[in-house]
Design an enzyme around this catalytic site. Sequence first.
Site, PDB file in Angstrom:
ATOM      1  N   GLN A   1       0.834  -1.201   0.000  1.00  0.00           N
ATOM      2  CA  GLN A   1       0.000   0.000   0.000  1.00  0.00           C
ATOM      3  C   GLN A   1       0.872   1.256   0.000  1.00  0.00           C
ATOM      4  OE1 GLN A   1      -2.270  -0.908   3.534  1.00  0.00           O
ATOM      5  NE2 GLN A   1      -0.402  -1.468   4.623  1.00  0.00           N
TER       6      GLN A   1
ATOM      7  N   HIS B   1      -7.860   2.490  20.205  1.00  0.00           N
ATOM      8  CA  HIS B   1      -7.010   1.426  20.764  1.00  0.00           C
ATOM      9  C   HIS B   1      -7.529   0.921  22.108  1.00  0.00           C
ATOM     10  CE1 HIS B   1      -3.687   2.804  17.869  1.00  0.00           C
ATOM     11  NE2 HIS B   1      -4.133   1.628  17.474  1.00  0.00           N
TER      12      HIS B   1
ATOM     13  N   ASP C   1       0.487  -0.481  13.723  1.00  0.00           N
ATOM     14  CA  ASP C   1       1.002   0.707  14.417  1.00  0.00           C
ATOM     15  C   ASP C   1       1.391   0.411  15.865  1.00  0.00           C
ATOM     16  OD1 ASP C   1      -1.420   1.046  16.114  1.00  0.00           O
ATOM     17  OD2 ASP C   1      -2.374   1.528  14.209  1.00  0.00           O
TER      18      ASP C   1
ATOM     19  N   GLU D   1       0.982  -8.718  11.417  1.00  0.00           N
ATOM     20  CA  GLU D   1       0.726  -7.601  10.501  1.00  0.00           C
ATOM     21  C   GLU D   1       1.333  -7.949   9.147  1.00  0.00           C
ATOM     22  OE1 GLU D   1      -0.643  -4.352  10.354  1.00  0.00           O
ATOM     23  OE2 GLU D   1       0.216  -4.380   8.343  1.00  0.00           O
TER      24      GLU D   1
ATOM     25  N   GLY E   1      -2.278 -12.749   8.033  1.00  0.00           N
ATOM     26  CA  GLY E   1      -3.007 -13.102   9.248  1.00  0.00           C
ATOM     27  C   GLY E   1      -4.003 -14.233   9.049  1.00  0.00           C
TER      28      GLY E   1
ATOM     29  N   ASP F   1      -7.596  -5.984  14.040  1.00  0.00           N
ATOM     30  CA  ASP F   1      -7.373  -4.537  13.979  1.00  0.00           C
ATOM     31  C   ASP F   1      -6.919  -4.228  12.562  1.00  0.00           C
ATOM     32  OD1 ASP F   1      -6.568  -1.934  14.243  1.00  0.00           O
ATOM     33  OD2 ASP F   1      -4.976  -2.337  15.698  1.00  0.00           O
TER      34      ASP F   1
ATOM     35  N   ASP G   1     -10.258  -1.135   6.310  1.00  0.00           N
ATOM     36  CA  ASP G   1     -11.633  -1.370   5.871  1.00  0.00           C
ATOM     37  C   ASP G   1     -11.747  -2.680   5.082  1.00  0.00           C
ATOM     38  OD1 ASP G   1     -12.193   1.068   6.989  1.00  0.00           O
ATOM     39  OD2 ASP G   1     -12.177   2.160   5.091  1.00  0.00           O
TER      40      ASP G   1
ATOM     41  N   PRO H   1      -6.772  -5.599   0.864  1.00  0.00           N
ATOM     42  CA  PRO H   1      -6.060  -6.625   1.617  1.00  0.00           C
ATOM     43  C   PRO H   1      -6.854  -7.175   2.810  1.00  0.00           C
ATOM     44  CG  PRO H   1      -4.804  -4.543   1.570  1.00  0.00           C
ATOM     45  CD  PRO H   1      -6.000  -4.357   0.718  1.00  0.00           C
TER      46      PRO H   1
END
Lengths: 293, 293
Positions: free
Chosen positions: B36, B67, B91, B111, B143, B161, B164, B168
């Site tokens: 991305q 979070h 993040d 991630e 994942g 987490d 949208d 991916p």
Amino acid sequence: MSALNEGWFTEIFQNEGTAFSLQVKRKLHEEQTPFQKLEIYETETFGNLMVLDGCVMLTSRDNFLYHEMMTHPALFTHKDPKKVVIIGGGDCGTLKEVLKHPGVEEAWQVEIDERVTKMSEKYFPELCESNEDPRANFFFGDGIQWIRDVAPGSLDLIIIDSTDPVGPAEGLFALDFYRDALLALKDGGLIVQQSESPMLHTDSIIKSIHMDLRKAGFDHVQTLPFPQPVYPTGWWSCTMAGKDKPVKYFREEDADNRPFVTRYYNAGIHRGALAMPQFMAEALGDPVQPGEG
Amino acid sequence: MSALNEGWFTEIFQNEGTAFSLQVKRKLHEEQTPFQKLEIYETETFGNLMVLDGCVMLTSRDNFLYHEMMTHPALFTHKDPKKVVIIGGGDCGTLKEVLKHPGVEEAWQVEIDERVTKMSEKYFPELCESNEDPRANFFFGDGIQWIRDVAPGSLDLIIIDSTDPVGPAEGLFALDFYRDALLALKDGGLIVQQSESPMLHTDSIIKSIHMDLRKAGFDHVQTLPFPQPVYPTGWWSCTMAGKDKPVKYFREEDADNRPFVTRYYNAGIHRGALAMPQFMAEALGDPVQPGEG
């Protein structure tokens, strides 16, 4: 860096470094009233949009959040509200929610700018459905003076449904006004005021409202946060205060069995709104827990 | 019609007819990762901003809302969560909140895009404070495959987490993935997923998540709304589901006495988030009341 082309209404919050935009089909109306610049747009996805002096006031799509939270928590907190006054609220959405309560005998909408109500009747007719209710009364003039002049101990609930605390509405966020409001309330009476964004204004406007309400003699003060997508940060609040009774408890059974339709409000939402986010609890010095709930 | 000049980052939600803008001082970083386009800006009022493929991911100022709500409700709903996996969450903000729970023995962040984590370490160091915790484990890869490969019945909590449900992350909002997740969970296990905007997505994405989770075998499903100013409508949600136990009850006393600092979350906020707005209760067919609370 994307730029928005023609066909968008944008409100820039210069102090906050943010902006919010709605895609518009066309401008339906524009006028300079004696008090402010009033614009109505038809948006692509949020229905009609009312703008006062460049600030988004409401859209057809999401105003139910604000109007339900400005009214039902206060009306279900008061033991038996019969006489209710709305200061501001010219779009009539708050009045409509108030009149859903069968126990209300008399409701006043005291709005300074009659043109807001006229244009709401035209472009937001669904908010004005109850304007012909025999319990509905309209006064177009200064709300501060109206509260000063009303008979002491004559009101059950005062709802301050105003614009931001700059310009015409500034006097509605002030100690003197709260003192007059306290005098105007009956025993058991309540006041509720729109109180801006929890994210942006907890340490400024919301804290001042709490201090001034307490100084004016309201012993019980509580801020209730709720979502409101078209306002800055999408997160808004009202602050409720009781003349002589706590505002953390409400008629839960009556709220559960309310004889009218709501889209956001219910007893669970009311209980939830009484819970302070941790940073607000710390800033406002309130206990974190809203009671046994 | 105001237009935003240079000096603003704007995200246009074309389908929704809205846009949100943040005033920026400068662009700190831009790269095309294998997955991305990743940009970092310094904003005027919201600290640093991370953008993926043009979509706002987080800012320094308001990410605590997301979070905290993606983690603490689930961790205080599970009886004794020891092994936690985060799918996405590059993040590291979710990981940091998970590791605040002393009972957690092992936490994985799975991630797909290692560059997100690298740039978070550089530009959001406060979110990466716990990356050196001996309980923290990192896997950079797919994942969906990771959950498929993990030993059955080995996890207490899976936190999704993700971005949208397009591109991916689409496979993370899917029946097959939920089936694998159910298998991966121990008895008493939970899954929680970011589930978009209550205002925009109740009848679409949120309803689909509920249906697919139930089809996959999760009997107990609950959506928790919360404010998130920089996401569309400023109102967001997570959806939690239990393998074999209700998710409407949580360890309230432990939440009250949590041995760590939060800025939004507390037991009252948790109870409040379990209350469904009326329109969501009706759309999702859930009972309105979150229990005795």
